[in-house]
Motif scaffolding. Structure first.
Motif, PDB file in Angstrom:
ATOM      1  N   LYS A  80       0.835  -0.963  -0.042  1.00  0.00           N
ATOM      2  CA  LYS A  80       0.010   0.035  -0.116  1.00  0.00           C
ATOM      3  C   LYS A  80       0.747   1.469  -0.109  1.00  0.00           C
ATOM      4  O   LYS A  80       1.774   1.405   0.685  1.00  0.00           O
ATOM      5  CB  LYS A  80      -1.036   0.108   1.144  1.00  0.00           C
ATOM      6  CG  LYS A  80      -1.930   1.149   1.001  1.00  0.00           C
ATOM      7  CD  LYS A  80      -2.953   0.731   2.157  1.00  0.00           C
ATOM      8  CE  LYS A  80      -4.131   1.623   2.207  1.00  0.00           C
ATOM      9  NZ  LYS A  80      -4.828   1.931   0.775  1.00  0.00           N
ATOM     10  N   ASN A  81       0.718   1.998  -1.089  1.00  0.00           N
ATOM     11  CA  ASN A  81       1.448   3.251  -0.995  1.00  0.00           C
ATOM     12  C   ASN A  81       1.217   4.251   0.306  1.00  0.00           C
ATOM     13  O   ASN A  81      -0.107   4.404   0.588  1.00  0.00           O
ATOM     14  CB  ASN A  81       0.948   4.010  -2.453  1.00  0.00           C
ATOM     15  CG  ASN A  81       2.084   5.097  -2.721  1.00  0.00           C
ATOM     16  OD1 ASN A  81       3.259   5.106  -2.424  1.00  0.00           O
ATOM     17  ND2 ASN A  81       1.622   5.936  -3.499  1.00  0.00           N
ATOM     18  N   ASN A  82       2.174   4.891   0.538  1.00  0.00           N
ATOM     19  CA  ASN A  82       2.195   5.749   1.636  1.00  0.00           C
ATOM     20  C   ASN A  82       1.387   5.390   2.738  1.00  0.00           C
ATOM     21  O   ASN A  82       0.979   5.821   3.833  1.00  0.00           O
ATOM     22  CB  ASN A  82       1.402   7.208   1.348  1.00  0.00           C
ATOM     23  CG  ASN A  82       2.029   7.956   0.255  1.00  0.00           C
ATOM     24  OD1 ASN A  82       3.188   7.960   0.292  1.00  0.00           O
ATOM     25  ND2 ASN A  82       1.171   8.352  -0.871  1.00  0.00           N
ATOM     26  N   PHE A  83       2.054   3.992   3.262  1.00  0.00           N
ATOM     27  CA  PHE A  83       1.389   3.197   4.323  1.00  0.00           C
ATOM     28  C   PHE A  83       2.461   2.928   5.161  1.00  0.00           C
ATOM     29  O   PHE A  83       3.705   2.560   4.701  1.00  0.00           O
ATOM     30  CB  PHE A  83       0.572   2.115   3.959  1.00  0.00           C
ATOM     31  CG  PHE A  83      -0.394   1.937   5.157  1.00  0.00           C
ATOM     32  CD1 PHE A  83      -1.511   2.505   5.588  1.00  0.00           C
ATOM     33  CD2 PHE A  83       0.063   0.630   5.787  1.00  0.00           C
ATOM     34  CE1 PHE A  83      -2.272   2.025   6.481  1.00  0.00           C
ATOM     35  CE2 PHE A  83      -0.753   0.081   7.008  1.00  0.00           C
ATOM     36  CZ  PHE A  83      -2.173   1.043   7.343  1.00  0.00           C
ATOM     37  N   LEU A  84       2.309   2.834   6.614  1.00  0.00           N
ATOM     38  CA  LEU A  84       3.352   2.492   7.406  1.00  0.00           C
ATOM     39  C   LEU A  84       3.731   0.860   7.220  1.00  0.00           C
ATOM     40  O   LEU A  84       2.808   0.198   7.103  1.00  0.00           O
ATOM     41  CB  LEU A  84       3.039   2.632   9.017  1.00  0.00           C
ATOM     42  CG  LEU A  84       3.042   4.347   9.207  1.00  0.00           C
ATOM     43  CD1 LEU A  84       2.464   4.553  10.563  1.00  0.00           C
ATOM     44  CD2 LEU A  84       4.131   4.996   8.926  1.00  0.00           C
ATOM     45  N   GLN A  85       4.796   0.454   7.719  1.00  0.00           N
ATOM     46  CA  GLN A  85       5.227  -0.939   7.868  1.00  0.00           C
ATOM     47  C   GLN A  85       4.449  -1.534   9.114  1.00  0.00           C
ATOM     48  O   GLN A  85       4.343  -0.990  10.115  1.00  0.00           O
ATOM     49  CB  GLN A  85       6.464  -1.427   7.879  1.00  0.00           C
ATOM     50  CG  GLN A  85       7.399  -0.848   6.471  1.00  0.00           C
ATOM     51  CD  GLN A  85       8.701  -1.267   6.470  1.00  0.00           C
ATOM     52  OE1 GLN A  85       9.015  -2.416   6.384  1.00  0.00           O
ATOM     53  NE2 GLN A  85       9.415  -0.219   6.814  1.00  0.00           N
ATOM     54  N   VAL A  86       4.169  -2.879   9.110  1.00  0.00           N
ATOM     55  CA  VAL A  86       3.615  -3.658  10.352  1.00  0.00           C
ATOM     56  C   VAL A  86       4.759  -4.516  10.628  1.00  0.00           C
ATOM     57  O   VAL A  86       5.456  -4.730   9.800  1.00  0.00           O
ATOM     58  CB  VAL A  86       2.280  -4.283   9.874  1.00  0.00           C
ATOM     59  CG1 VAL A  86       2.466  -5.306   8.950  1.00  0.00           C
ATOM     60  CG2 VAL A  86       1.630  -4.883  11.073  1.00  0.00           C
ATOM     61  N   HIS A  87       4.832  -4.669  12.041  1.00  0.00           N
ATOM     62  CA  HIS A  87       5.452  -5.705  12.655  1.00  0.00           C
ATOM     63  C   HIS A  87       4.851  -6.618  13.842  1.00  0.00           C
ATOM     64  O   HIS A  87       3.701  -5.770  14.300  1.00  0.00           O
ATOM     65  CB  HIS A  87       6.772  -5.428  13.168  1.00  0.00           C
ATOM     66  CG  HIS A  87       6.713  -4.395  14.170  1.00  0.00           C
ATOM     67  ND1 HIS A  87       6.334  -3.161  14.279  1.00  0.00           N
ATOM     68  CD2 HIS A  87       6.988  -4.501  15.664  1.00  0.00           C
ATOM     69  CE1 HIS A  87       6.295  -2.348  15.444  1.00  0.00           C
ATOM     70  NE2 HIS A  87       6.312  -3.271  16.501  1.00  0.00           N
TER      71      HIS A  87
END
Length: 175
Positions: A80-87
């Motif tokens: 997803k563009n302009n979205f934060l990474q998940v962890h």
């Protein structure tokens, strides 16, 4: 009532920086989008049990369903563009369920494992891997034994490596 359950704790990397830069409205918009993504990624009997800020707790009676959920969550957020990474962190074990709340070290350890995972990755416990029933299109990379706060013995943890890992650009400020 005690039962065995698979738990995924996941949150957004860089959410605090995003909040500081874009303010509470931008942060709330990000969370709305994130919760929509989470709900769209649920597989089988996996369900969103709890959300606090940018952290979600997803649970399932099936480690396999939760692993498929984790894979979809990483793929969707990284693409997803302009979205934060998940962890996040995955663990499997006994919990006590009372008044629709979960208690026990299974929940705590999943959260502690999530805290060790790098942006864009999910780490899991050996107990979680042992709870899987089917071969999945994943591999696991050993990350060694780690000590976790208030857990009496070191636990072996592994990073989930999806076979079709996508490449994505990382924003240097919000990560």
């Amino acid at each position: 009532m005690e039962e065995n359950i698979a738990v995924l704790m996941a949150d957004l990397t860089g959410y605090t920086a995003l909040t500081e830069i874009h303010g509470p409205a931008g942060a709330a918009d990000m969370i709305d989008t994130y919760l929509g993504i989470v709900k769209d990624c649920l597989v089988g009997d996996s369900h969103l049990h709890e959300q606090v800020g940018d952290e979600v707790m997803i649970v399932s009676s099936s480690a396999d369903h939760l692993l498929a959920t984790a894979q979809k969550l990483i793929e969707t957020t990284s693409g997803k563009n302009n979205f934060l990474q998940v962890h996040g962190g995955l663990h499997y074990g006994r919990i006590l369920k009372r008044n629709n709340k979960f208690f026990g070290t299974t929940i705590n350890l999943a959260a502690r494992i999530a805290g060790k995972a790098r942006p864009g990755t999910f780490w899991c416990s050996e107990e979680y891997i042992n709870a899987l029933d089917y071969e999945m299109p994943f591999s696991f990379q050993a990350k060694g034994k780690h000590h976790f706060k208030n857990i009496s013995e070191a636990k072996e943890v592994f990073e989930l490596i999806p076979d079709n890992r996508k490449h994505f650009k990382i924003d240097p400020v919000c990560k």
